[in-house]
Write a protein that holds these residues in place. Structure first.
Motif, short mmCIF file in Angstrom:
data_model
loop_
_atom_site.label_atom_id
_atom_site.label_comp_id
_atom_site.label_asym_id
_atom_site.label_seq_id
_atom_site.Cartn_x
_atom_site.Cartn_y
_atom_site.Cartn_z
N SER A 26 -8.10 -27.39 -3.20
CA SER A 26 -7.40 -27.90 -2.14
C SER A 26 -5.53 -27.69 -2.46
O SER A 26 -5.30 -27.68 -3.63
N SER A 27 -4.90 -28.37 -1.51
CA SER A 27 -3.42 -28.01 -1.43
C SER A 27 -3.23 -29.91 -2.45
O SER A 27 -2.55 -30.28 -2.73
N ALA A 44 -7.94 -24.18 0.49
CA ALA A 44 -6.49 -23.57 0.35
C ALA A 44 -5.56 -24.09 0.49
O ALA A 44 -4.79 -24.15 -0.46
N ASP A 45 -5.37 -24.66 1.54
CA ASP A 45 -3.51 -24.08 2.40
C ASP A 45 -3.91 -25.84 3.27
O ASP A 45 -3.13 -26.39 4.25
N GLY A 46 -4.50 -26.58 2.14
CA GLY A 46 -4.24 -28.18 3.17
C GLY A 46 -4.92 -29.12 2.10
O GLY A 46 -5.49 -28.95 1.24
#
Lengths: 264, 264
Positions: free
Chosen positions: A180-181, A155-157
């Protein structure tokens, strides 16, 4: 050369790649001879072929008894990873090379009895060689040693993707992108892997031949990034694989998406 | 300033952008304050806001009577394009900025009674300003004047895409990609437009707000590249548009794909 001096070999390979670059740049702005391999989107040029012949010639001089597997077929017919095997992609991202004259790479991976020892990805237009592996204890971008990228959750990239896999939603790639982002598509395995090495993306999914991932697997593993098939198995380095590159956390998140779908 | 000295104004804007860059680079490696706007994939940071305030302050000093439309709301409430209107995106590609610290742009477009006169796209990390427009008779990448990109047909080049449009097949984007040489996704309208200006992609499709395309439209048109809505109409520069950027030939090919589908 049963026991190579890996540090010296690394220096020699970088010199070889730099001479290859000089030749590629000289030919790049002349008219290219472009041929289709399996389709109009799978290209090879006279520069790919010439550079593979040049690189393999250099490798033969450095390591005469090794096997060499080259994308364009100027190496050996390799059926086993016993001994030392060099895996060569003279121009990775040939479509980018043809259409952009940018965003392509030269790649060499050196395996010893199936274990990756040294990898090289050369971002030709930016003139940066990413080189390293277990044999030399780290990864460098030219003279700068790289730190391991942050172990981000999915989720952070950003996720790098092969466009056809994402557009056809192969192996739940659309769910992975959604979690994902966001998705990026750079069009070259080498350039995608460089983004992962630098922590600019947290992974990459693509159907890859051995020469597309041989160097990258070595560099990525050295910095703690996971390289597996999309279902988490080791790659077969003599075959084509649906490859998942990801930070440890993102790999876990992605394998959970794969497992959750009973239709897989 | 009823009749600006456009050449001088261009020089002054480039100086302003370069000072903005110095401030952004200084803040970039500190901890960012990241807020979500409409979703977790639509971000704004303290650097976006600070840079917009800085740029608008500079614009007010250069052109006190003009209207200024800024992405983050520090400009005017612009409801008409009468007179001179500056349209500002302080950080285009905020997700790339947050996740990559790379591949983002600052953009300024200057319109006079609705007609684009000067555009600026600053590739911050590569330190290249793409500047020009009808008011100065060309487009430059720093000191190098750009030639018009080749007028390629869709089949002969790469298409830039917004990932969500392609993944959801909005407006036949998948058929367009299929007919092209392939899709690339760079994650910033400014970076995508730079690729078109340089002939590295032949087009770009994305849902864009005025600040995402104001500068690009001016630069692209100056080099003969078409900018329209996906059905070939002029953009509404006070609204959001589904934007099609393409060479003249590729625009024709894409509009044919759009028209052929009766469901549109």
């Amino acid at each position: 050369m049963a026991q190579p001096d890996w540090q010296q070999l690394s220096t020699d390979v970088i010199s070889l790649l730099k001479e290859g670059r000089r030749q590629v740049l000289a030919k790049m702005h002349q008219t290219l001879t472009v041929d289709e391999k399996t389709s109009r989107k799978d290209l090879v040029t006279n520069v790919d072929k010439g550079n593979e012949q040049f690189l393999i010639g250099g490798i033969r001089a450095l390591d005469p008894d090794a096997q060499v597997l080259g994308e364009e077929g100027f190496g050996d017919t390799v059926t086993s990873l016993t001994g030392r095997v060099w895996i060569v992609d003279p121009i990775d991202g040939t479509m980018n090379f043809v259409k952009q004259r940018d965003h392509f790479a030269m790649m060499i991976g050196i395996y010893q009895d199936g274990v990756g020892q040294l990898g090289f990805i050369y971002d030709v237009m930016n003139d940066v060689v990413y080189a390293g592996g277990p044999a030399v204890g780290g990864v460098w971008a030219n003279d700068r040693q790289l730190n391991a990228p942050a172990n981000l959750a999915l989720a952070d990239g950003l996720m790098g993707m092969s466009a056809p896999l994402a557009l056809h939603d192969v192996a739940h790639t659309q769910a992975i992108v959604e979690a994902s982002s966001g998705m990026r598509v750079y069009g070259s395995a080498g350039i995608e892997i460089i983004h992962v090495l630098l922590g600019k993306t947290l992974g990459y999914i693509s159907q890859l031949k051995p020469w597309d991932i041989a160097a990258g697997q070595i560099l990525l593993n050295t910095l703690g990034v996971r390289v597996s098939t999309i279902d988490g198995q080791p790659l077969d380095m003599l075959s084509s694989n649906l490859v998942l590159v990801a930070t440890e956390q993102a790999q876990r998140d992605i394998l959970r998406i794969e497992e959750d779908d009973v239709s897989l």
